[in-house]
Design a protein around this motif. Structure first.
Motif, PDB file in Angstrom:
ATOM      1  N   GLY A  96      36.401  34.701  42.068  1.00 16.17           N
ATOM      2  CA  GLY A  96      37.148  35.846  41.554  1.00 16.17           C
ATOM      3  C   GLY A  96      36.842  36.201  40.109  1.00 16.17           C
ATOM      4  N   ARG A  97      35.872  35.541  39.509  1.00 17.67           N
ATOM      5  CA  ARG A  97      35.530  35.799  38.113  1.00 17.67           C
ATOM      6  C   ARG A  97      34.146  36.419  38.015  1.00 17.67           C
ATOM      7  N   ILE A  98      34.022  37.459  37.232  1.00 12.58           N
ATOM      8  CA  ILE A  98      32.732  38.124  37.068  1.00 12.58           C
ATOM      9  C   ILE A  98      31.804  37.246  36.239  1.00 12.58           C
ATOM     10  N   LEU A  99      30.613  36.978  36.795  1.00 14.91           N
ATOM     11  CA  LEU A  99      29.596  36.222  36.073  1.00 14.91           C
ATOM     12  C   LEU A  99      28.603  37.146  35.383  1.00 14.91           C
ATOM     13  N   THR A 100      28.146  38.159  36.106  1.00 17.65           N
ATOM     14  CA  THR A 100      27.169  39.113  35.575  1.00 17.65           C
ATOM     15  C   THR A 100      27.473  40.499  36.119  1.00 17.65           C
ATOM     16  N   LEU A 101      27.317  41.481  35.275  1.00 17.76           N
ATOM     17  CA  LEU A 101      27.514  42.868  35.655  1.00 17.76           C
ATOM     18  C   LEU A 101      26.333  43.677  35.127  1.00 17.76           C
ATOM     19  N   LEU A 102      25.708  44.466  36.007  1.00 14.83           N
ATOM     20  CA  LEU A 102      24.578  45.304  35.628  1.00 14.83           C
ATOM     21  C   LEU A 102      24.877  46.749  35.979  1.00 14.83           C
ATOM     22  N   ALA A 103      24.812  47.621  34.992  1.00 13.65           N
ATOM     23  CA  ALA A 103      24.935  49.061  35.215  1.00 13.65           C
ATOM     24  C   ALA A 103      23.601  49.707  34.870  1.00 13.65           C
ATOM     25  N   GLU A 104      23.084  50.506  35.783  1.00 13.50           N
ATOM     26  CA  GLU A 104      21.759  51.112  35.598  1.00 13.50           C
ATOM     27  C   GLU A 104      21.843  52.605  35.849  1.00 13.50           C
ATOM     28  N   ALA A 119      22.402  48.287  31.264  1.00 10.40           N
ATOM     29  CA  ALA A 119      23.274  47.493  30.400  1.00 10.40           C
ATOM     30  C   ALA A 119      23.765  46.302  31.205  1.00 10.40           C
ATOM     31  N   VAL A 120      23.705  45.128  30.613  1.00  9.99           N
ATOM     32  CA  VAL A 120      24.090  43.899  31.295  1.00  9.99           C
ATOM     33  C   VAL A 120      25.233  43.242  30.539  1.00  9.99           C
ATOM     34  N   ALA A 121      26.254  42.850  31.274  1.00 10.66           N
ATOM     35  CA  ALA A 121      27.372  42.113  30.705  1.00 10.66           C
ATOM     36  C   ALA A 121      27.430  40.743  31.350  1.00 10.66           C
ATOM     37  N   GLY A 122      27.849  39.754  30.571  1.00  9.85           N
ATOM     38  CA  GLY A 122      27.974  38.410  31.081  1.00  9.85           C
ATOM     39  C   GLY A 122      29.411  38.039  31.349  1.00  9.85           C
ATOM     40  N   ASP A 123      29.659  36.742  31.381  1.00 11.24           N
ATOM     41  CA  ASP A 123      30.991  36.214  31.649  1.00 11.24           C
ATOM     42  C   ASP A 123      32.007  36.827  30.686  1.00 11.24           C
TER      43      ASP A 123
END
Length: 430
Positions: A96-104, A119-123
């Protein structure tokens, strides 16, 4: 609540891109990307119609699961935009926890959207990296530009392609390498490139069909290409410094081109051809196999792979192909000679194990790092073959195989062999 606030903070950074990135695009495009990132960070359980309604400019949204390759689960959203472009949103979660998020963001083009910005987001949804693709006039991606947290240029770029430098042929044993290409701009590589009479390197890119086999593998992401070939080449060149290298970028879009690649390597005098790649599809390697049989004099050294399985029972190719002039190599535990953790084995399919763990390499940037796996065991055997050939110029594949296999010691478990010929614990021993 904390995750949503962090998501808003990340998204706020994205809107700072403003007119700088999208000067030729609709004014709401930055807002579109910003809101897509917010949706990913908020992890709202909405329907596609509800998701599309949250993103200005989106005319539809599609959700699909990303096939797992480990514990994290993945979700991909595709937003079709009214301007003909699209926004892709990928999130990977565990528990249930976001590890990586990629928006392109993919900009509209006549032949369909092409990647422009990621754009990449981490924990915790903190912004980790922002990258923009740079294209030349022909539409060919030539570099990745690194942006800061405000999405402004940092002045740093990573090359995706470059013309090879001219120079002198180094002489020595000719070895063809098939991989993701090499960074031939590094002096450590350029000094070993095989060249024609005019000083032009002999390598070729069978992926894009040009004379620039530059190190990159963009399948996972064009913004974060894998760089594998420079590292494997560095092992070969360190252990066999009198190598004359012909680098090839493998033909990922059309594997039937492998036949032409092998024929080309033979025509250019390659006595040894090494590959640190493979797949489970035997059919796509048939052209390679046919060409290899046309050149029985050329020794072919391939990696066994790192799936932790018996290739006699569940093969990968070309490792498991039946070719008289091929040596399949896996990574060995340096103490026991047994296959290392995750390294493939097979009493019939895998010929040798040599230590391939914690190997020192030079990476794409020219920096040293440590790596492990069968990919780095194979060039050690290719280097051994090159040194043997330097000492015995008249040898061909049969003689090289005999000399190499004579150095191996059997590796047994419960009285049964794990490998066809065994392990060579120190391939550098004269």
């Amino acid at each position: 609540m904390r995750k949503t606030v962090l998501g808003l903070a990340l998204a706020a950074a994205c809107i700072a891109l403003g007119a700088a990135a999208f000067a030729a695009e609709p004014a709401d495009l930055a807002e579109t990307l910003r809101l897509a990132l917010m949706l990913g960070c908020a992890d709202a359980n909405w329907t596609p119609a509800q998701m599309a309604a949250q993103v200005p400019g989106a005319i539809s949204a599609r959700r699909e699961s990303i096939p797992p390759r480990g514990p994290p689960s993945g979700t991909k959203w595709t937003f079709a935009l009214s301007n003909g472009g699209q926004v892709l949103l990928e999130s990977y979660m565990r528990g249930g926890r976001i590890l990586t998020l990629l928006a392109e963001y993919d900009e509209p083009r006549p032949r369909g959207p092409r990647p422009l910005l990621a754009a990449v987001a981490g924990d915790g949804c903190f912004l980790a990296s922002v990258r923009r693709l740079i294209y030349d006039e022909s539409g060919h991606a030539v570099a990745v530009e690194l942006l800061d947290a405000r999405m402004e240029p940092t002045g740093r770029r990573e090359l995706l392609d470059a013309d090879p430098p001219s120079g002198r042929d180094p002489g020595g044993v000719t070895v063809a390498q098939v991989d993701t290409g090499v960074n031939y701009l590094l002096p450590e590589v350029a000094a070993h490139l095989a060249r024609d009479a005019a000083g032009r390197p002999l390598g070729y890119d069978y992926w894009e069909m040009d004379a620039r086999p530059f190190d990159r593998h963009p399948i996972a992401s064009p913004f974060f290409p894998e760089r594998h070939g420079t590292k494997t080449a560095s092992v070969l060149l360190r252990e066999a410094p009198q190598t004359r290298l012909i680098p090839y970028r493998y033909p990922r879009p059309d594997m039937s081109r492998f036949a032409a690649l092998v024929d080309d390597a033979a025509a250019k005098g390659a006595a040894i051809l090494m590959l640190s790649l493979g797949s489970e599809d035997r059919e796509e390697w048939q052209g390679f196999a046919a060409a290899a049989r046309r050149h029985p004099e050329m020794l072919i050294v391939v990696s066994a792979g790192n799936d932790g399985r018996d290739l006699d029972q569940k093969p990968v190719f070309p490792a498991a192909l039946e070719l008289a002039n091929k040596i399949t190599v896996t990574s060995a535990d340096p103490a026991t000679g047994r296959p290392a953790r995750d390294a493939n084995w097979g009493a019939r399919a895998v010929d040798l194990a040599v230590p391939g763990e914690n190997i020192r390499v030079i990476n794409y940037t020219g920096e040293e790092e440590r790596v492990s796996g069968s990919s780095y065991a194979a060039p050690r055997v290719a280097a051994l073959a090159a040194r043997l050939l330097l000492a015995h110029p008249g040898w061909h594949a049969p003689e090289l195989e005999a000399a190499i296999f004579a150095r191996a010691k059997a590796v047994m478990v419960d009285g049964k062999p794990l490998l066809r010929h065994g392990a060579i614990l120190n391939p550098l021993t004269p």
